[in-house]
Motif scaffolding. Structure first.
Motif, mmCIF file in Angstrom:
data_model
loop_
_atom_site.group_PDB
_atom_site.id
_atom_site.type_symbol
_atom_site.label_atom_id
_atom_site.label_comp_id
_atom_site.label_asym_id
_atom_site.label_seq_id
_atom_site.Cartn_x
_atom_site.Cartn_y
_atom_site.Cartn_z
ATOM 1 N N MET A 104 0.839 -1.170 0.000
ATOM 2 C CA MET A 104 0.000 0.000 0.000
ATOM 3 C C MET A 104 0.890 1.241 0.000
ATOM 4 N N GLN A 105 0.453 2.239 -0.737
ATOM 5 C CA GLN A 105 1.161 3.509 -0.738
ATOM 6 C C GLN A 105 0.164 4.645 -0.893
ATOM 7 N N THR A 106 0.619 5.851 -0.680
ATOM 8 C CA THR A 106 -0.234 7.022 -0.829
ATOM 9 C C THR A 106 0.008 7.620 -2.201
ATOM 10 N N ILE A 107 -1.086 7.893 -2.923
ATOM 11 C CA ILE A 107 -0.957 8.477 -4.258
ATOM 12 C C ILE A 107 -1.773 9.768 -4.337
ATOM 13 N N SER A 108 -1.405 10.614 -5.248
ATOM 14 C CA SER A 108 -2.111 11.872 -5.468
ATOM 15 C C SER A 108 -3.482 11.601 -6.086
ATOM 16 N N LEU A 109 -4.480 12.323 -5.624
ATOM 17 C CA LEU A 109 -5.816 12.182 -6.223
ATOM 18 C C LEU A 109 -5.841 12.698 -7.659
ATOM 19 N N ASP A 110 -4.874 13.538 -8.015
ATOM 20 C CA ASP A 110 -4.815 14.082 -9.380
ATOM 21 C C ASP A 110 -4.558 13.011 -10.432
ATOM 22 N N VAL A 111 -3.992 11.876 -10.035
ATOM 23 C CA VAL A 111 -3.657 10.837 -11.010
ATOM 24 C C VAL A 111 -4.642 9.663 -10.997
ATOM 25 N N VAL A 112 -5.732 9.803 -10.234
ATOM 26 C CA VAL A 112 -6.747 8.742 -10.153
ATOM 27 C C VAL A 112 -7.890 9.079 -11.098
ATOM 28 N N ILE A 113 -8.158 8.173 -12.032
ATOM 29 C CA ILE A 113 -9.209 8.347 -13.028
ATOM 30 C C ILE A 113 -10.332 7.358 -12.741
ATOM 31 N N GLU A 114 -11.552 7.876 -12.610
ATOM 32 C CA GLU A 114 -12.700 6.986 -12.392
ATOM 33 C C GLU A 114 -13.135 6.381 -13.717
ATOM 34 N N GLN A 115 -13.311 5.066 -13.703
ATOM 35 C CA GLN A 115 -13.843 4.376 -14.867
ATOM 36 C C GLN A 115 -15.249 3.911 -14.538
ATOM 37 N N SER A 116 -15.865 3.216 -15.465
ATOM 38 C CA SER A 116 -17.227 2.754 -15.229
ATOM 39 C C SER A 116 -17.293 1.883 -13.984
ATOM 40 N N ASN A 117 -18.441 1.890 -13.366
ATOM 41 C CA ASN A 117 -18.646 1.187 -12.118
ATOM 42 C C ASN A 117 -20.068 0.635 -12.128
ATOM 43 N N TYR A 118 -20.294 -0.459 -11.413
ATOM 44 C CA TYR A 118 -21.634 -1.031 -11.365
ATOM 45 C C TYR A 118 -22.612 -0.093 -10.678
ATOM 46 N N ARG A 119 -22.110 0.754 -9.820
ATOM 47 C CA ARG A 119 -22.955 1.688 -9.083
ATOM 48 C C ARG A 119 -23.296 2.872 -9.976
ATOM 49 N N THR A 120 -24.562 3.206 -10.048
ATOM 50 C CA THR A 120 -24.967 4.323 -10.907
ATOM 51 C C THR A 120 -25.306 5.580 -10.124
ATOM 52 N N GLN A 121 -25.521 5.435 -8.819
ATOM 53 C CA GLN A 121 -25.840 6.593 -7.995
ATOM 54 C C GLN A 121 -24.944 6.604 -6.762
ATOM 55 N N TYR A 122 -24.562 7.796 -6.382
ATOM 56 C CA TYR A 122 -23.763 8.002 -5.188
ATOM 57 C C TYR A 122 -24.531 8.969 -4.295
ATOM 58 N N PRO A 123 -25.138 8.487 -3.205
ATOM 59 C CA PRO A 123 -25.934 9.359 -2.346
ATOM 60 C C PRO A 123 -25.093 10.529 -1.813
ATOM 61 N N ALA A 124 -25.551 11.747 -2.083
ATOM 62 C CA ALA A 124 -24.806 12.947 -1.696
ATOM 63 C C ALA A 124 -24.571 13.008 -0.189
ATOM 64 N N ASP A 125 -25.557 12.594 0.604
ATOM 65 C CA ASP A 125 -25.391 12.651 2.053
ATOM 66 C C ASP A 125 -24.336 11.658 2.537
ATOM 67 N N HIS A 126 -24.254 10.518 1.888
ATOM 68 C CA HIS A 126 -23.232 9.519 2.238
ATOM 69 C C HIS A 126 -21.839 10.054 1.913
#
Length: 90
Positions: free
Chosen positions: A1-23
């Protein structure tokens, strides 16, 4: 495990279609307050990303979409990650 910059993380497709804003907002608040400390199990789990060759410039997000979105909302610059390669089982 290592720490990486969020700038280099790219979101790809995911089975989840909704992300509850409150969560996402609640998780972001927790990250702002506690960061990624082992004593807080919700925020300590690293994301999983897949690297694309050497030198690595970007990582595709495999697991941890909510944590990544919350970390960005919390204005963190880096996140703990497990890094796999294309040949690893994700």
């Amino acid at each position: 495990m290592q720490t990486i910059s969020l700038d280099v993380v790219i979101e790809q497709s995911n089975y989840r279609t909704q992300y509850p804003a409150d969560h996402i907002a609640g998780l972001a608040d927790s990250m702002r307050l506690f960061g990624f400390k082992p004593e807080f199990a919700v925020t300590v789990r690293p994301i999983t990303v897949m690297s694309y060759g050497v030198p690595v410039s970007l990582y595709a997000l495999v697991k941890g979409h909510c944590r990544t979105r919350a970390a960005r909302l919390a204005e963190l610059t880096a996140i703990p990650a497990h890094i796999t390669t294309e040949t690893d089982d994700c």
